[in-house]
Scaffold this active site. Structure first.
Site, mmCIF file in Angstrom:
data_model
loop_
_atom_site.group_PDB
_atom_site.id
_atom_site.type_symbol
_atom_site.label_atom_id
_atom_site.label_comp_id
_atom_site.label_asym_id
_atom_site.label_seq_id
_atom_site.Cartn_x
_atom_site.Cartn_y
_atom_site.Cartn_z
ATOM 1 N N GLU A 372 -0.243 17.914 -10.122
ATOM 2 C CA GLU A 372 0.008 17.337 -8.806
ATOM 3 C C GLU A 372 1.522 17.368 -8.524
ATOM 4 O O GLU A 372 2.000 18.255 -7.881
ATOM 5 C CB GLU A 372 -0.551 15.916 -8.716
ATOM 6 C CG GLU A 372 -0.444 15.358 -7.307
ATOM 7 C CD GLU A 372 -1.609 14.483 -6.890
ATOM 8 O OE1 GLU A 372 -2.470 14.165 -7.704
ATOM 9 O OE2 GLU A 372 -1.645 14.121 -5.699
ATOM 10 N N GLU A 642 -0.251 4.323 -12.554
ATOM 11 C CA GLU A 642 -0.792 4.576 -11.219
ATOM 12 C C GLU A 642 -1.795 3.494 -10.805
ATOM 13 O O GLU A 642 -1.848 3.080 -9.654
ATOM 14 C CB GLU A 642 -1.512 5.936 -11.238
ATOM 15 C CG GLU A 642 -2.168 6.318 -9.934
ATOM 16 C CD GLU A 642 -2.704 7.746 -9.970
ATOM 17 O OE1 GLU A 642 -2.945 8.268 -11.076
ATOM 18 O OE2 GLU A 642 -2.858 8.346 -8.893
#
Ligand code: BGC
Length: 764
Positions: A372, A642
Site C-alpha cells: 500500500e 492501524e
C-alpha cells in the site's frame, strides 16, 4: 542620515526579495543535457537496474563542480567511486508527469584533475515499479531514463558542461531487480560493465522543478537485541524497534552463496515469523555473494517496515556484528520533546514519533510495510498537528500540499491519495479536508501566510465541490470512509451504533468552510469571506435541522458524532452542555473506553478538556484495555497500530488483510499530550508561537511533565512538578515572544494568570 540608511536598507531588502523571488520562480538550471535511456535489451521480467557511465577529463584548478540530476525511476550516483550526496530514493515522489524534481549537488571535492568517472544507476521505484495495493506497475511510464548535467567552473572563469547525451554508456550491474513492494536482489558477482551506447529520448524539461523535498536520509541504527530460532525453525533477528529502512549485512562465503532477508513487524502468537499482513508485498532482500572475503550489502531502491528479519542461507553463524538495521526517513529536524512520570505514556510518545519517522518518506504514507504505502490524505490530516510538534514538517508538507492541489480534480474533489494513483478517486469527508485543515494548521504552527496564499484556490475549490454536491445545504451524497476503523463490538450483527457518514460529512463541510472564511479574511478577500460566512451559517442550520434534537441529542449516538459537533461548534451554545453530557454518558456506557475511529479520535480528549471533563480525558488516555491508546503499549508495541486491536489479548491477530503495526493516525493524541498535559499552545491571533499560551492541565496522577518545542523564535520549555501536594513549574519563553502563563492549583482546577516576556520563569 538615519533616513538615508533606512531608505538604503529598504532598497536592499526590496532587491533581495526580487532576487530570491527570481531564483525561486525561474528554473535555475539551463538544461542542455539530453534524456538518455539504456541501450541494452531489457529482461522484461526481472528488470535489472540500469547503469549509466560517463568518463571525462577535468583540468587542474577546478573551482567548483555542481551536478544536477533527475530520472524516470530512482537514481543513485557515484563520482570516482564515491557516493554523491546523502539522500536516498531520489528524486522523491511526485506525480512525475506533472512535476518532476531534480537535485543539485556540490561535487567539487569528489572530482580530481585528470580522468574522472561519473556513474549513475537507475531503478524502478515509484515510476514504474510495483507499489500500492492494485498489483499494478508502470504508474508513470514504462521506461527508465536519466537526465543529468555536471557544471564545472575553473579558477580562470572557464566553464565546462558534462551532460547526459549520446556519448554516455549504458550497462549492467549488481542490482538485478528492485521494487518498493518486492524488495531488492543484488548479485555481487556481476561487475558493472557490458557497456553499450545509450539512446537519447525527448522527454523535455517542462515538468522539471528544483527539489522541494526534505531529502530522505539515514538516521538511527539498531543492533540485534535477540537472535531467535522460531518453533518453525526460522532464523530470526529481533531489532527491538519497528522501524522503516533496511538492514545492512556483512558476510563471508563462497561465490554464489545466496542469502535472503525477509521482513516482518511482528511474530505470531506461537513466536513464528508473520508476514501475512504485508499482503502482496514480498519485502525481501536477496544477496548473492561474490566470494572474495568479507562483503557488505544494503539495498538501494526499496524500503521495508520491520522489527524482525528472517534470514536464509547465511554462511556461518548468525552474529549480531553482521547485521545493522538502519532507519530511513525524510530529514525533518526534531522539534518536540515530551516526557512525564508515567512510563506507559512515555512509550506511547515514543511510538507516535516512530510512527511518524516510519511514514514520512517524502510523502506522508498510511503505512510503510504492506502493498500500500500511499499518501492517504485523511491519515495525514488527522495526524498533522502532532507531526508538527515532533518535527519541523514545514518543508515536507508544503511540498505535499502543492502535490495535493495539482492532483485535485477539475470538479474540486481532492483525491484520496496524493500523489494520486487511484485514478482520481476522491471527495471523502475528513480525507479531502486535508486541503483546508493542513494549510490552516501550518499557518497556525509556522506563522507563515504564504502556504494559505499558495493553497487558497485549492481550498476554495474543495469547499465549492461540497456545495455543488449538496442539496438545500446538506451534503448528503458521495462515498465516504466515515469514522474509519472505529470500535465495533465482537458480536456486531450490523446493529452497532456507528456514526452516519453524512452526519460526519456535514461537520467537515462546516469546518472546511470555517477555515476558508478565516483564510479569506486573513488574505483580505472580503467578498469571499462574507459569501462563505453566510454559507457556513446555512450549513450549520441544515445540520441542526437534520441531525440534532431540541435538547442536543444527535442522530448518531456515538462519541465521534458528539465530538465533531462540539469541536467544530456545530451546535447552538445553549444545547452544548447537554450534548457534552450525552458524550460523557456514551463513554461511560463503554466503561470509560473510547470507541472513535480515525476522524473522532484526534478531537476526543480536546473536547472533554474544553467542556470541563479533563479528568475523563485522562481516564481515556490512561485506559489500557481495548480499545485504548495504551492497550497496544501494554502488548509491547513500539509504533502506533492501524487498529485498536491489531493483536488481541490472546495474541491472535484481528485480521490478516488490513493490519498494519505502523500506522500513525491514532497517534493524533500526541497533540493533546503536548497542548494539554504539558500545556504548550499557540495564540491563534498571533500564530507561529509569537504569542505563547502555557496552560498545563495536571491530572491522571502524573507527578511531573517535561516538554519542549523548538519554534522559529527558539525553544519553549515547560517543566511542571507536583511535590508534597504543591504544584510548581519552570517555563522558558524564547526571545522576541511573550507568553500568557496559566498556573493551576494542584488539582488542575483553578488557574492564576500571568503575562511574561522572554526568559526563564519559575512559578509556585
Ligand atoms: C489505509 C488507510 C486509509 C484508508 C481509507 C486504508 O487502506 O491504510 O489508512 O485512510 O484505506 O479508508
Amino acid at each position: 542620515m538615519n533616513n538615508l540608511v533606512n531608505r538604503l536598507l529598504k532598497l536592499f531588502f526590496f532587491l533581495g526579495t526580487m532576487i530570491s523571488l527570481h531564483s525561486y520562480a525561474q528554473n535555475p538550471v539551463k538544461w542542455q543535457a539530453q534524456w538518455i535511456k539504456t541501450g541494452l535489451k531489457e529482461d522484461s521480467l526481472t528488470k535489472p537496474a540500469q547503469y549509466f557511465r560517463k568518463e571525462f577529463k577535468a583540468d587542474s584548478k577546478l573551482k567548483s563542480a555542481r551536478l544536477y540530476v533527475t530520472c524516470h525511476g530512482l537514481y543513485e550516483g557515484h563520482l570516482n567511486g564515491n557516493r554523491i550526496g546523502k539522500a536516498y530514493l531520489t528524486p522523491g515522489w511526485t506525480d512525475y508527469n506533472k512535476r518532476l524534481q531534480y537535485q543539485e549537488y556540490d561535487v567539487t571535492s569528489l572530482l580530481k584533475s585528470g580522468n574522472n568517472t561519473l556513474d549513475i544507476v537507475v531503478g524502478d521505484g515509484w515510476y514504474r515499479g510495483n507499489f500500492g495495493f492494485s498489483g499494478k506497475r508502470d504508474f508513470y511510464g514504462t521506461e527508465l531514463a536519466l537526465l543529468c548535467q555536471l557544471e564545472l567552473t575553473y579558477s580562470n572563469g572557464r566553464r565546462e558542461l558534462i551532460s547526459s547525451d549520446a556519448s554516455w554508456k549504458s550497462g549492467d550491474g549488481r542490482i538485478r531487480s528492485a521494487e518498493i513492494n518486492s524488495g531488492e536482489t543484488i548479485d555481487a558477482r556481476v561487475t558493472t560493465g557490458n557497456w553499450t551506447t545509450v539512446k537519447t529520448a525527448n522527454y523535455g524539461y517542462d515538468n522539471l522543478i528544483p527539489t522541494e523535498s526534505e531529502p530522505i536520509t539515514k538516521h538511527e541504527t539498531f543492533k540485534p537485541v535477540k537472535i531467535i530460532t522460531t518453533p518453525k525453525g526460522e532464523k530470526v533477528i529481533d531489532f527491538g524497534q519497528n522501524l522503516v529502512g533496511w538492514v545492512t549485512m556483512k558476510a563471508k562465503g563462497a561465490a554464489g552463496t545466496t542469502v535472503t532477508i525477509r521482513h516482518a513487524e511482528v511474530l505470531d502468537k506461537d513466536g513464528n515469523f508473520y508476514t501475512e499482513n504485508l499482503r502482496g508485498a514480498k519485502a525481501t532482500a536477496t544477496y548473492i555473494l561474490k566470494g572474495e572475503g568479507e562483503e557488505s550489502f544494503e539495498p538501494n531502491f526499496t524500503y521495508f517496515g520491520f522489527r524482525y528479519i528472517a534470514i536464509d542461507g547465511f554462511p556461518g553463524e548468525l552474529t549480531p556484528e553482521n547485521f545493522t538495521a538502519v532507519a530511513l526517513y525524510s530529514d525533518m529536524k526534531p522539534t518536540g520533546y515530551f516526557e512525564c512520570s508515567n512510563p506507559m505514556l512515555n512509550q506511547l510518545q515514543h511510538n507516535i514519533q516512530w510512527g511518524q519517522k516510519g511514514n514520512f518518506l517524502d510523502v506522508p504514507t498510511d503505512c510503510p510495510q504492506r502493498d500500500e504505502r500511499l499518501g492517504w490524505t485523511g491519515d495525514a490530516q488527522v495526524f498533522f498537528k502532532t507531526a508538527a510538534f515532533n518535527f519541523n514538517v514545514q518543508k515536507f508538507f508544503s511540498k505535499w500540499m502543492k502535490d495535493l492541489a495539482l492532483e485535485q480534480r477539475a470538479d474540486g474533489a481532492v483525491t484520496h491519495v496524493v500523489p494520486d494513483v487511484l485514478n482520481g478517486a476522491g471527495g471523502s469527508a475528513g480525507w479531502a479536508d486535508a486541503a483546508t485543515i493542513i494549510p490552516w494548521n501550518m499557518y497556525l504552527v509556522f506563522g507563515d501566510k504564504s502556504v494559505l496564499q499558495q493553497q487558497y484556490p485549492s481550498m476554495k475549490a474543495w469547499v465549492d465541490y461540497m456545495t455543488h454536491n449538496s442539496k438545500d445545504d446538506l451534503w448528503n451524497s458521495g462515498d465516504h470512509f466515515g469514522d474509519w476503523l472505529s470500535y465495533r463490538s465482537p458480536d456486531d450483527d450490523g446493529s452497532d451504533a456507528i456514526t452516519s457518514k453524512y452526519e460526519i460529512a456535514q461537520c467537515f463541510y462546516a469546518q472546511s468552510t470555517q477555515i476558508l472564511v478565516n483564510t479569506a479574511k486573513l488574505l483580505g478577500k472580503a467578498a469571499d469571506a462574507s459569501q462563505y460566512e453566510q454559507l457556513l451559517q446555512r450549513i450549520k442550520t441544515a445540520y441542526n435541522n437534520e441531525y440534532v434534537t431540541k435538547s442536543g441529542r444527535l442522530m448518531s449516538n456515538t462519541q465521534t458524532a458528539y465530538v465533531l459537533a462540539l469541536q467544530f461548534d456545530m451546535l447552538p451554545e445553549a444545547i452544548r452542555p447537554n450534548a457534552v453530557k450525552y458524550l460523557v454518558d456514551n463513554i461511560s456506557a463503554y466503561r470509560n473506553h473510547l470507541t472513535t475511529g480515525f476522524l473522532g479520535t484526534p478531537y476526543l480528549c480536546h473536547v472533554l478538556t474544553r467542556f470541563g471533563y479533563n479528568d475523563l480525558a485522562y481516564t481515556l488516555l490512561l485506559q489500557d484495555t481495548y480499545p485504548s491508546w495504551l492497550y497496544p503499549v501494554k502488548m509491547g508495541a513500539t509504533t502506533i497500530w492501524e487498529r485498536w486491536d491489531g493483536i488481541r489479548p490472546d495474541g491472535s491477530f484481528q485480521t490478516s488483510r488490513m493490519n498494519s503495526f505502523n500506522h500513525y493516525a491514532y497517534g493524533a493524541i500526541g497533540d493533546w499530550m503536548y497542548r494539554t498535559i504539558a500545556g504548550i499552545d499557540n495564540d491563534p491571533e498571533n500564530p507561529g508561537y509569537k504569542k505563547i499560551i502555557i496552560k498545563p492541565h495536571p491530572g491522571g496522577n502524573l507527578t511531573y511533565c517535561k516538554a519542549s518545542l523548538d519554534t522559529q523564535y527558539g525553544t519553549i520549555k515547560v517543566h511542571w512538578e507536583i511535590r508534597n501536594d504543591k504544584f510548581s513549574m519552570d517555563v522558558t519563553v524564547p526571545e522576541n515572544t511573550t507568553a500568557t502563563v496559566y498556573v493551576p492549583d494542584v488539582n488542575g482546577k483553578n488557574y492564576s494568570m500571568r503575562q511574561v516576556k522572554s526568559g526563564n520563569h519559575h512559578f509556585d
